[in-house]
Design an enzyme around this catalytic site. Sequence first.
Site, PDB file in Angstrom:
ATOM      1  N   HIS A 431      44.780  46.905  34.931  1.00 28.75           N
ATOM      2  CA  HIS A 431      44.095  46.339  35.475  1.00 28.75           C
ATOM      3  C   HIS A 431      42.348  47.134  35.997  1.00 28.75           C
ATOM      4  O   HIS A 431      41.026  46.082  35.610  1.00 28.75           O
ATOM      5  CB  HIS A 431      44.488  46.698  36.761  1.00 28.75           C
ATOM      6  CG  HIS A 431      44.453  46.139  38.088  1.00 28.75           C
ATOM      7  ND1 HIS A 431      44.913  44.957  38.738  1.00 28.75           N
ATOM      8  CD2 HIS A 431      43.088  46.591  39.003  1.00 28.75           C
ATOM      9  CE1 HIS A 431      43.907  44.350  39.839  1.00 28.75           C
ATOM     10  NE2 HIS A 431      43.150  45.650  39.879  1.00 28.75           N
ATOM     11  N   GLU A 432      42.106  47.889  36.047  1.00 29.59           N
ATOM     12  CA  GLU A 432      40.898  48.597  36.449  1.00 29.59           C
ATOM     13  C   GLU A 432      39.605  48.285  34.884  1.00 29.59           C
ATOM     14  O   GLU A 432      38.789  47.658  34.554  1.00 29.59           O
ATOM     15  CB  GLU A 432      40.333  49.850  36.810  1.00 29.59           C
ATOM     16  CG  GLU A 432      40.625  49.688  37.476  1.00 29.59           C
ATOM     17  CD  GLU A 432      40.353  49.629  38.631  1.00 29.59           C
ATOM     18  OE1 GLU A 432      39.372  48.697  38.250  1.00 29.59           O
ATOM     19  OE2 GLU A 432      40.714  49.650  40.243  1.00 29.59           O
ATOM     20  N   HIS A 435      39.219  44.632  35.315  1.00 32.47           N
ATOM     21  CA  HIS A 435      37.450  44.504  35.065  1.00 32.47           C
ATOM     22  C   HIS A 435      36.051  45.176  34.644  1.00 32.47           C
ATOM     23  O   HIS A 435      35.099  44.208  34.452  1.00 32.47           O
ATOM     24  CB  HIS A 435      37.317  45.212  36.592  1.00 32.47           C
ATOM     25  CG  HIS A 435      38.405  44.651  37.631  1.00 32.47           C
ATOM     26  ND1 HIS A 435      37.864  43.611  38.526  1.00 32.47           N
ATOM     27  CD2 HIS A 435      39.082  45.395  38.773  1.00 32.47           C
ATOM     28  CE1 HIS A 435      39.270  43.348  39.131  1.00 32.47           C
ATOM     29  NE2 HIS A 435      39.660  44.738  39.503  1.00 32.47           N
ATOM     30  N   GLU A 460      39.709  38.942  41.141  1.00 28.02           N
ATOM     31  CA  GLU A 460      41.025  40.462  40.500  1.00 28.02           C
ATOM     32  C   GLU A 460      41.803  39.312  39.878  1.00 28.02           C
ATOM     33  O   GLU A 460      42.916  39.885  38.913  1.00 28.02           O
ATOM     34  CB  GLU A 460      42.046  39.886  41.659  1.00 28.02           C
ATOM     35  CG  GLU A 460      40.809  41.454  42.717  1.00 28.02           C
ATOM     36  CD  GLU A 460      41.333  42.908  42.392  1.00 28.02           C
ATOM     37  OE1 GLU A 460      41.841  43.075  41.216  1.00 28.02           O
ATOM     38  OE2 GLU A 460      39.954  43.089  42.897  1.00 28.02           O
TER      39      GLU A 460
END
Length: 646
Positions: A431-432, A435, A460
């Site tokens: 997930h990170e 980003h 997101e």
Amino acid sequence: MYLNTNHILYNAVMKVEKDPNVLSKEAKRAAHYLRVDFEKGGIHLAADKLDRVSQLHIDIAHLCREKDNQMKLICDNQTALHIASNLVFHERIKYIEVDCHCIREKIASRCMTIGFFNSNDQLADVFIKSLRGPRIKYICNKVFSENIITDPGSVDIFPASRIPNHLHHLFKPVYGSGSRDNIKEKGFRITTEPGTLSSVLQWTSDAEVRKMAYIQGNSVPHANCAVLDKLIAARHEIAQMRPNMASSPEVVMSFLLEMSKMVRPKADEEFKVIRDFKKKKTGQICEDLEPWDEAYFTGMMKSSAYNLDSSVVASYFPLHQCIEGLKVLVESLFGATFHTIHLAPGESWHPDVLKMSLHHPEEGDLGYLYLDLYSRKDKYPGCAHFAIKGGRRLSETEYQLPVVALVCNFSCSRGKSYARLNHWEVETLFHEFGHALHSLLSRTEYQHFSGTRVVLDLAETPSNLFECYAWDYRVLRKFSRHYSTGEVIPEKLVESMQGAKKMFAAIDLQRQIFYALIDQTLFGEQLSSQSDTISVVADLKRQHTSWKHVEGTHWQTRFNHLLNYGAGYYSYLYAKCFAATIWKKVCEEDPLSSTTGTALRTKLLQHGGAKDPADLLTDLTGDGILQFRDGGIVPDLTSLCDEMKL
């Protein structure tokens, strides 16, 4: 004086936005959003209202959690760790003490490049005068978070045998006064901070222990009830003075209510399954299902149905192999490679930190990534992506490369030389990393739009999309290997993990909808008719979840997301829907192909916030990813419904 209340800067932005000779769409867009940023600070209001808005922002900052430790790290280490180097007049600044809520260095750093000022000196003078204002050294008190830390709650349990042996190391032993033969009875004091509470609720078979821990953990800190009330009042007052700044709350609320109605039947079915399982296990036919039962019985049901052992799963995810997984993604999708590079003296804030360059064989270096993955005392909690330096066009031939940090808190067990991740931690890492890729692959003209500097509704989406990669066996088999034998993770194990994930997916989604409804109700433009947050949350739980509210509890008083987003928590649900559609239409057929990577990079990631989000999404997937509703945009729910079989 704040930069975002400086009329010289504001007038310069206004001039560029209205200038017909500014041909670049991105420049026009940059000027427009900079003006919006200024007006969110109230600069266009009468002087008395502007002062009031400024004071309210100070009050809000005081009430909210503020990441001041990280800002000090960034500001004190490496001469403001690239903040100074981002500013075109950095040689004029010796030291900056930054209030992260109020000083937007991004405004100043882009004004010069767009042409708002005639010289560096003129911009420098404006900025330095702003720094000398009386409020600049105001660093927010972490009232809300400090209350959580100082009042985590606790409950004493006797005897110690009521607590599972593998949890004993989490608790402090206590001794009762009355016992036979003058031997004090040993018990444990459970400090009900969120992480410990989660373990107790998941692993403790004693229902009374779970109940006591749940009620205590969700009844503290009571002081934050007043903090929330003050925060709600302050944000509402700001909204009334600048009512046109927020996106339509009616559109958002209609979307959330639609989702709530859509998921309710299946969530109720799942609730009934858990309740029936509890009755079968306990033999208590008339006993109801309580909130403190959820984690314990769902965990038991998943283990029983799929024979899952979290330690076995973790054995296939040693951290160094997970980092290899990140490398697999960028090489397969984008033809790029990560190279570990030497850190300059004083560049690292801790010996654990690694630095890697993302390199493309034809384009050269694309950006730089710091990895700070292990937990340690006094470190920023949780996992997060930080944009240290945004990408921007410096000249016709030169581009300022983005620099980002990926910070996690993975723990090494005793006797192990490296961390083995639970799968939820792998999902968080991916997930990170989504980003981080958004930032590293961005190629915008201005820093204002670099990487994750996009509208909240879209921010997101890449991170949620890359969570999907952490669940696909075609991806996992490329890097997931047993820490000891080197065996590739078995496909049957991954299928079991996927099955367990889907077992109570409707309840999990319902919970996120509930959180978003709370956020929208408390912090939307329309102030709730009820005077206290406890009543609001209790009513919303009864209306929109399958679970009962426990009188006297107020878990929202330690839910930091309510402070961080302020009527924006719904964006997680937008992103979940967008990501489900992108995965189905672009990635699912061949998730690691260069064709998939090219589409993701050229049609989404490289544009950051420089293009309209609706145009980006429809260009990437075609029709069927969003809908226009009452002047706003909501996600199309089809792909998510198909994925969850709703």
